[in-house]
Every structure is written in C-alpha cells, then in structure tokens.
Design an enzyme around this catalytic site. Structure first.
Site, mmCIF file in Angstrom:
data_model
loop_
_atom_site.group_PDB
_atom_site.id
_atom_site.type_symbol
_atom_site.label_atom_id
_atom_site.label_comp_id
_atom_site.label_asym_id
_atom_site.label_seq_id
_atom_site.Cartn_x
_atom_site.Cartn_y
_atom_site.Cartn_z
ATOM 1 N N ARG A 59 0.849 -1.205 0.000
ATOM 2 C CA ARG A 59 0.000 0.000 0.000
ATOM 3 C C ARG A 59 0.881 1.251 0.000
ATOM 4 N NH1 ARG A 59 -1.709 1.598 4.398
ATOM 5 N NH2 ARG A 59 -2.342 -0.399 5.266
ATOM 6 N N TYR A 111 -14.655 18.358 -15.979
ATOM 7 C CA TYR A 111 -15.173 16.991 -16.013
ATOM 8 C C TYR A 111 -16.333 16.866 -15.026
ATOM 9 C CZ TYR A 111 -15.233 11.932 -15.594
ATOM 10 O OH TYR A 111 -15.622 10.624 -15.580
ATOM 11 N N ASP A 183 -6.206 20.099 -14.268
ATOM 12 C CA ASP A 183 -6.476 18.788 -14.848
ATOM 13 C C ASP A 183 -6.059 18.888 -16.314
ATOM 14 O OD1 ASP A 183 -7.624 16.598 -16.168
ATOM 15 O OD2 ASP A 183 -9.325 16.497 -14.782
ATOM 16 N N LYS A 208 -7.137 7.658 -19.591
ATOM 17 C CA LYS A 208 -7.335 8.197 -20.931
ATOM 18 C C LYS A 208 -6.060 8.008 -21.772
ATOM 19 C CE LYS A 208 -11.196 9.106 -18.972
ATOM 20 N NZ LYS A 208 -11.532 10.338 -18.317
HETATM 21 C C1 LIG Z 1 -12.093 10.789 -17.172
HETATM 22 C C2 LIG Z 1 -11.692 12.095 -16.597
HETATM 23 C C3 LIG Z 1 -11.521 12.262 -15.222
HETATM 24 C C4 LIG Z 1 -11.813 11.162 -14.221
HETATM 25 O O1 LIG Z 1 -10.942 10.092 -14.361
HETATM 26 P P1 LIG Z 1 -11.332 8.574 -14.002
HETATM 27 O O2 LIG Z 1 -10.091 7.844 -14.332
HETATM 28 O O3 LIG Z 1 -12.524 8.218 -14.825
HETATM 29 O O4 LIG Z 1 -11.659 8.575 -12.538
HETATM 30 C C5 LIG Z 1 -11.086 13.496 -14.757
HETATM 31 N N1 LIG Z 1 -10.850 14.510 -15.607
HETATM 32 C C6 LIG Z 1 -11.013 14.395 -16.934
HETATM 33 C C7 LIG Z 1 -10.725 15.562 -17.819
HETATM 34 C C8 LIG Z 1 -11.429 13.184 -17.478
HETATM 35 O O5 LIG Z 1 -11.621 13.066 -18.803
#
Ligand SMILES: *Cc1c(COP(=O)(O)O)cnc(C)c1O
Length: 385
Positions: A59, A111, A183, A208
C-alpha cells in the site's frame, strides 16, 4: 539496475526518448530489458530491522508503482508523481488537503465527476466552492482573494474544449497565496506542460491517454516543486489506500512508451477532421482549440506547444434526436464514453452527464483515435449525411 532506483532519462532528452527510457533500465537480477512485474505485497526486512531496498508493504509503495511515478514526474517536469486507482481518486488526494472554512475557486466547465466531487463531497465539509468561467481573466481576478486556498482548472476543458490561460491564472492565484491545480488529461505532457505556466499541481486521468488502450483505470497527481505537499499527498495515498495495483502500473508504463507516437498521430487526425467538420453544412459549430475561430486558439497556440489534443466537440445542425441519430449511424466511431484510446469514440455528452448537465443537447464529443484519417472522415461523412 536496482529497481528501487530507476534511472531517469538523460538530461535534455526529447519527449519520445523520455517516454521510452524514463525510469526504465534493464533489471539487475535478470537483464530483462523492461521492468518485471512485482506482485509482492510485502518485502523482507534486513537482520537489523531496516528496509534497505526501500519497500515495506505494497500500500505504501511497490517497485512498479515507484518506477511509473518516477517516469510520470519526469515527463511532466515535476518533483514527484503519485499514482491512484482512478482519476477521481487522484482529484480527492488534493481536495482532501482542504479544511473547513477554506475557499475554492473552480472552473465551471470541467469533467462532470470533478464538478460532482466539488459540489457533493468538498462543499459538504464546510469548504466554500465558487464556480466561475476560468477563461475570463476578469472573473478569475474577481473571484480569487486572500481567502482562496485552491484554484481548480481544467484545460482544455470538458466538454466545450475551452482553454484557460494557465500562466495568467497562476499569477493571479499566487498573488493571493492560493494553490493552482490543472487537470491536464485532455492535453497530456505531449501537448502542454502546465508547470511552465507555474501551475502547482497537474492531475491526469491515466485512464485516458496515458493508458491509451481503454483498458487501465488510473489517476496521477504530479507536483511541481512543493516538497511538503508531495509528502502530504504520498501520506494520503498510503492512508486512503486507493493505490494503483502493480499490473495496472506495469500496463501504464508500457503504454507510456508510445504516448508521444500516439499523441502525434491522434492530434494530426483531430486537426484534419476538425478542419473538415468546421466546413460541413450538417455541423453548426466545431469546437477544437486548433481551429483559428476557437475562442481559446491564441492562448492554445502559446500554451499547447506540442499539439492541440485529439478531442473535438461538434454541435450538429438540429436537436438531440439528430445528434443521437448521427452517433447511431457511425461505423468506425464507437458509441461509448471515455477517451484517449486507439479507437475513435463518439458520445452524446448531455445524456450521460444527467440532469445537472449544462452541455448543449446537439453536442457530440469525439475522441479521435489512431485510425486512418480518411477512413474516419468517410465514416463521419456517411453518418452526418
Ligand atoms: C475521465 C476524466 C476524469 C476522471 O478520471 P477517471 O479515471 O474516470 O476517474 C477526470 N478529468 C477528466 C478531464 C477526465 O476526462
């Protein structure tokens, strides 16, 4: 190589070289050219009770996670990266640093899961969250004050691909002592380096583009310079336990090898398709930061030095039924949420975001993959009709 001390890529190496070599060197025990997968959850102590190889319990840290984190820190240009089991878990590692009475200024366009975390988890704790149009410097200047602890940005943002001037937002936030988070999932370090704009923390949904094959959930927090914050986020990772499992770390590190190659192709495909869509009579508006008519284009040209990304949103001429009908008719574009994989996806965004969605009902979001651009164009042509 000692797996506890992964070699960083040579200083000054280009992005593609770092994708291949950052924190990746032959395994000392076997000579394996890529890091083996270590599934162990526990690691042996020395006779004197110490842990000279740096690992104790999974962990807290594992060889595959440490190597992945070192690689991502190198690609983004930060002092540390911390890997989580999803992008939203990565978000929370930062949001958990807030205390009751703190104030957050957040981009309204972000998001929808992040929006929900801010509204439903953070706000419930006595933290005030003000949502603003972060692309408008006067709104940023008005909203950020001495009580602001955190400024949450996303650029390009979901789903309208709006672009925030990160250097300007950082200067405003830093003048008031606030931490700036961006982000950067849609951009990846291939397209943009938020740390060059003095952003303090970069977040990626590794699910992604880092993963790139629609088969690994993951999230990454990257910290530019604040060692205290890095230590607190690492502490949170260990105590909250939403860690990224060894095999997922291994898969992500393998995928990062082709991150530059994939992004190069996906950005080129997206630019070509966006230019074509912008002139299509069945399309009312094409949103892509690489188009000169995009409101954030001038900032994107300065800020996204590697490319404009591979996400396009189109408002089709017509209503929701027409948009859904186009999505139904595509053959190569798969109807699915998410983004960043090899395969192109089409999504009717408003209907997945639910009742709070502010997304136009005629909007389709396209994640452009690595396929042949002409095939993708022909598929959209026959679907739009
Ligand atoms: C998909 C996404 C998230 C969240 O990520 P997860 O891996 O689905 O938890 C956050 N920000 C953006 C811009 C995203 O496309």
């Amino acid at each position: 190589m000692d797996p506890t001390k992964p070699a960083l890529s040579p200083a000054g190496a280009g992005f593609d070289t770092r994708c291949v070599h950052a924190a990746q060197a032959p395994d000392a025990a076997t000579g394996a050219v890529v890091q083996p997968l270590y599934l162990a959850t526990t690691f042996e102590r020395d006779a004197d009770g110490g842990y000279p190889r740096g690992f104790r319990y999974a962990r807290e840290g594992t060889p595959n996670r440490s190597a992945l984190e070192a690689c991502v820190a190198d690609l983004e240009g930060g002092i540390a990266a911390v890997a989580f089991a999803s992008g939203l878990a990565a978000n929370l590692a930062i949001l958990e640093q807030l205390s009751s009475g703190d104030r957050v200024v957040a981009a309204r366009e972000c998001y929808h899961g992040t929006h929900r975390q801010l509204r439903e988890i953070v706000a419930r704790r006595g933290v005030t969250v003000e949502f603003i149009d972060a692309t408008d410097p006067s709104e940023l200047a008005r909203a950020i004050d001495a009580r602001t602890r955190l400024v949450w940005l996303e650029s390009p943002a979901n789903p309208l691909l709006s672009v925030t001037d990160l250097a300007r937002a950082s200067a405003l936030a830093h003048a008031h002592g606030a931490l700036v988070v961006c982000d950067s999932t849609f951009a990846t370090p291939y397209c943009q380096r938020p740390f060059d704009s003095s952003v303090d923390v970069v977040i990626h949904s590794g699910t992604k583009y880092f993963g790139g094959h629609s088969d690994v959930m993951s999230g990454l927090v990257v910290i530019r310079a604040d060692r205290g914050l890095a230590a607190r986020v690492l502490e949170w990772q260990s105590l909250a336990g939403a860690v990224l499992a060894p095999f997922d770390c291994w898969l992500l590190r393998r995928s990062i090898g082709t991150l530059g190659l994939r992004m190069q192709r996906q950005c080129a495909n997206a630019l070509e398709l966006a230019e074509w869509l912008a002139h299509h009579p069945g399309v009312e508006r094409t949103l892509y930061p690489g188009l000169p008519q995009h409101p954030g284009h001038d900032i994107a040209r300065r800020q996204m030095t590697g490319g404009f990304g591979a996400m396009i949103s189109v408002c089709v001429r017509g209503d929701q039924a027409r948009a859904m009908d186009i999505a139904r008719r595509t053959r190569l574009f798969r109807r699915a949420t998410s983004l960043g994989g090899l395969e192109s996806l089409v999504e009717h965004r408003a209907s997945i975001e639910g009742p709070h969605s502010r997304t136009p009902h005629n909007l389709l979001r396209l994640s452009i993959g690595i396929e042949n651009a002409r095939d993708l164009r022909e598929d959209l042509a026959q679907a739009i009709g």
